[in-house]
Write an enzyme that holds these catalytic residues in place. Structure first.
Site, mmCIF file in Angstrom:
data_model
loop_
_atom_site.group_PDB
_atom_site.id
_atom_site.type_symbol
_atom_site.label_atom_id
_atom_site.label_comp_id
_atom_site.label_asym_id
_atom_site.label_seq_id
_atom_site.Cartn_x
_atom_site.Cartn_y
_atom_site.Cartn_z
ATOM 1 N N ARG A 49 0.802 -1.245 0.000
ATOM 2 C CA ARG A 49 0.000 0.000 0.000
ATOM 3 C C ARG A 49 0.827 1.285 0.000
ATOM 4 N NH1 ARG A 49 -3.962 -3.247 -1.465
ATOM 5 N NH2 ARG A 49 -5.110 -4.262 0.200
ATOM 6 N N ASN A 60 -10.153 -12.306 -2.374
ATOM 7 C CA ASN A 60 -10.145 -12.483 -3.825
ATOM 8 C C ASN A 60 -8.853 -13.177 -4.232
ATOM 9 O OD1 ASN A 60 -10.413 -12.244 -6.584
ATOM 10 N ND2 ASN A 60 -9.848 -10.076 -6.640
ATOM 11 N N ASP A 65 -0.586 -13.323 0.288
ATOM 12 C CA ASP A 65 -1.429 -12.298 -0.328
ATOM 13 C C ASP A 65 -1.845 -11.262 0.721
ATOM 14 O OD1 ASP A 65 -2.734 -10.994 -2.431
ATOM 15 O OD2 ASP A 65 -4.641 -11.976 -1.980
#
Lengths: 425, 309
Positions: free
Chosen positions: A65, A281, A308
């Site tokens: 991020r 996801n 992930d």
């Protein structure tokens, strides 16, 4: 710093000491000696009940991020989370803002990581395949490669543009680059919130059919076959996807694959309470898919396991399920989750292969080995230690995990890399 | 039994058969009440109820409001479309703001599945789900089963066909759970594109031929086709839908037995059913509406917990 590791069992298929319990003396970042009993006064010792040591773990798929969403995670908190989870290296996806799509962002990440030596974690940026992740024109792959990008991907946006993937994988061949693809046919998964199955039917949540992933896996394998280049299929989640990769490997195609720890251990029946921390996801699939993924790991179809790691702030998670962001943090629980849930799927050596050696081979990086005179890059862990995962264990800036309160068996106790020790004891 | 086993009404899934029977026997009493010259009772005097509708509704909102007023509750109404809420204040903040004004119960309709359950975990109030996306619409299912019981004497052993858009329907899902708990057999019928792939996991029969479904059932519950809710086209045109799944009086008359026709409303006349079906003696559509008020009164009354006093 210097360090004496006392009676640790070595798990390293490439090491002459594999399987033996030894003392390891590290001075100035280099393994000076490995022997049954080393006695050296005046330097810190690392001791633990059931201590194991392996080459430093590598998580090839994390979202840090930074830049852009530093309120969710930045390179400092991200690498701390990695270190406390036992990882000495990570590859971070271009899911940033701006995306990592030119050498500037690649250099930003590498420079910033250099200033965070104390965290002991090597950070390898993965560049965007297309400019701005728009899925149209190819980004400057070669320039990013020269600056230190280890691979290229359009992240979970998925290249709906088959031609882009074809040309990108051809182009990256010039410098032995690897393309990572996330497989999701959006015209089929469109608007889906969880795996399509009995649970989604009962909850009235729009389902994501396994077909959406499998179609893309098949397409991308075909593209790799045509271009004869290296394509990595990331985040496999369905039984049929595993099968497609298995067959492609049998045909000697240059395909590699990875699976996320959560897809390997959690199934979609957990969503019955609409808990947004189970929204990920690819979505959590069925118990049958989990069994197929395990089989794929055991027989070598799946090369790597990833966390992930996807930090999200509470504003994106404490909302209606439809509106919640996908993803959970995972660096600090990955090993414990795998060690607790995988049973006898993998031996200790095989697990180290999937979370330390294979990811480095995939990115053409040097593989650390536990031998004398080698650079010390290692993970210390205890596969027997029982502990409960609590909020105080989290070093990530975000707390989006469904695993708080879980009793685990096995824990990373620390890392030694870049002359720094990070102890998570 | 005088108390429900749940604190909220989030879905039929959470109710026991005893809960449903308690709601029905309480609704029997309230149905008698609303047919008196003076239709109002003081049961919920000094209870404040907020009706929060984050999605359009006419009849459910009116039915709840009427039920609340007949019980002498104080009522406030709030309507907003889901998308504007998404961009601004969070759902929890909106509801907490309203609760800060000392509200006892919340009736909520929301476009997201699970929204009622989400709210019940995060705010301190009793929640009644008035429809959450394609998940559940428990009061509709209860009034439907109550109406079948009224018409046929019992729900147990009856064959009920739910016809139309099963994929997007919270009415279908709640009806399936409710009817099964009461011992009815359930069939779903509709175009293959509007049928969830895993619908059989709910233990229902599936049929794609309307005539066969009508021949099988005692009761046909016709769902409203909501083209406006579909983000993608699942069938080419309404005209073609009606050709395959529209029920006409002629078709009903050609069946060997008289079946009952239900519809959760509002009806698209000439699409799911023709006008002569809607207005025929076989239709109990207006009875459903009347029973809706009695059933909702029963639920509000039982959840308010005044039964212990």
């Amino acid at each position: 710093m210097s360090l004496l590791i006392k009676s640790a069992r070595v798990i390293d298929p490439n090491s002459p000491h594999n399987g033996k319990t030894v003392d390891i003396l590290i001075e100035d970042g280099v393994i000076q000696s490995i022997a049954k009993n080393i006695d050296k006064k005046g330097i810190p010792n690392f001791e633990a009940g059931n201590l194991h040591v392996s080459p430093g773990w590598f998580d090839m798929q994390v979202n840090f991020r930074d830049p852009g969403f530093e309120y969710k995670e930045d390179l400092n908190t991200g690498t701390q989370a990695a270190a406390f989870g036992g990882f000495t290296a990570v590859a971070c996806l271009p899911s940033t803002n701006p995306p990592i799509h030119t050498k500037s962002e690649v250099e930003y990440i590498l420079n910033k990581a250099k200033s965070l030596k104390k965290n002991g974690v090597d950070v390898y940026p993965i560049g965007a395949l297309s400019q701005n992740l728009e899925g149209k024109d190819m980004a400057e792959l070669y320039d990013m490669h020269l600056s230190g990008a280890v691979g290229f991907t359009d992240c979970k946006k998925t290249e709906s543009n088959a031609g882009l993937l074809m040309r990108g994988s051809l182009y990256a061949k010039n410098f032995n680059g690897v393309i990572l693809t996330f497989c999701d046919e959006k015209s089929i998964s469109q608007g889906g919130k969880m795996n399509e199955g009995p649970t989604s039917t009962m909850l009235g949540l729009k389902g994501i059919p396994a077909l959406a992933e499998e179609l893309m896996v098949a397409r991308n394998i075909n593209i790799a076959e045509y271009t004869e280049s290296r394509v990595h299929i990331a985040s496999l989640s369905t039984a049929k996807s595993v099968d497609l990769v298995r067959k492609a490997k049998a045909r000697k195609l240059n395909i590699t694959a990875s699976v996320n720890a959560y897809n390997l251990t959690l199934d979609d029946s957990l969503l019955k309470g609409f808990e947004t921390n189970y929204k990920v996801n690819p979505p959590l699939r069925t118990k049958a898919d989990i069994e197929a993924l395990k089989k794929g790991l055991a027989d070598g179809t799946i090369d790597c396991i990833t966390s992930d790691h996807s930090p999200e702030d509470i504003e994106n998670k404490m909302v209606e399920f439809d509106h919640a962001a996908s993803g959970i943090i995972g660096l600090e629980t990955m090993y414990a989750l795998l060690n607790t849930s995988l049973g006898k799927t993998l031996s200790a050596e095989e697990l180290v292969q999937k979370i330390s050696i294979n990811p480095r081979v995939l990115f053409n990086l040097e593989v650390p080995t536990i031998k004398e005179e080698a650079k010390a890059n290692l993970t210390l862990f205890d596969p027997q230690l029982e502990w409960t995962f609590e909020e105080k264990n989290i070093h990530s800036k975000s707390k989006n995990t469904p695993l708080l309160g879980t009793k685990f068996k096995g824990k990373a106790l620390g890392i030694y890399n870049k002359k720094a020790l990070v102890s998570a004891k | 039994m005088t108390k429900l086993s749940t604190k909220h009404l989030l879905g039929i899934k959470d109710l026991t058969k005893d809960d449903i029977e308690l709601i029905f026997s309480t609704a029997d009493n309230f149905k008698e009440v609303i047919n008196r010259p003076i239709k109002k009772v003081p049961s919920l005097r000094d209870t404040t109820i907020a009706n929060l509708f984050f999605e359009n509704s006419t009849r459910t909102k009116i039915s709840f409001e009427l039920a609340e007023k007949r019980l002498s509750a104080d009522v406030i109404n709030f309507s907003s479309s889901g998308s504007s809420v998404k961009k601004g204040e969070t759902l929890i903040d909106t509801v907490n703001n309203i609760l800060a004004m000392k509200v006892d119960m919340v009736v909520m309709r929301h476009p997201s599945p699970g929204a009622a359950m989400f709210l019940s975990k995060h705010v301190n109030s009793k929640i009644i789900n008035a429809g959450d996306g394609a998940h559940e619409h428990p009061t509709q299912a209860l009034l439907d089963a109550f109406s079948i019981r009224e018409k046929l004497g019992d729900v147990k052993g009856k064959k009920v066909a739910i016809i139309g858009d099963i994929l997007h329907s919270r009415v279908a899902l709640s009806n399936i759970f409710c009817l099964q708990k009461l011992g009815a057999e359930v069939m779903v019928c509709g175009p293959t594109t509007l049928m969830p792939k895993y619908i059989n996991s709910l233990g229902v029969k599936t049929e794609h031929d309307l005539r066969k479904a009508l021949e099988w059932c005692d009761v046909a519950n016709m769902l409203r086709i909501q083209l406006e809710r579909q983000d993608i086209r699942y069938f080419p045109s309404l005209r073609e839908y009606t050709m395959l799944y529209g029920v006409s009086k002629k078709m009903l008359d050609s069946l060997k037995k008289q079946i009952i026709i239900m519809h959760p409303g509002p009806i698209n006349r000439g699409i799911e059913i023709t006008s002569d079906v809607a207005d025929s003696g076989q239709s109990i559509i207006l009875n459903q509406v009347e029973n809706g008020v009695a059933v909702r009164m029963a639920i509000l009354y039982l959840l308010a917990g005044r039964t212990e006093e």
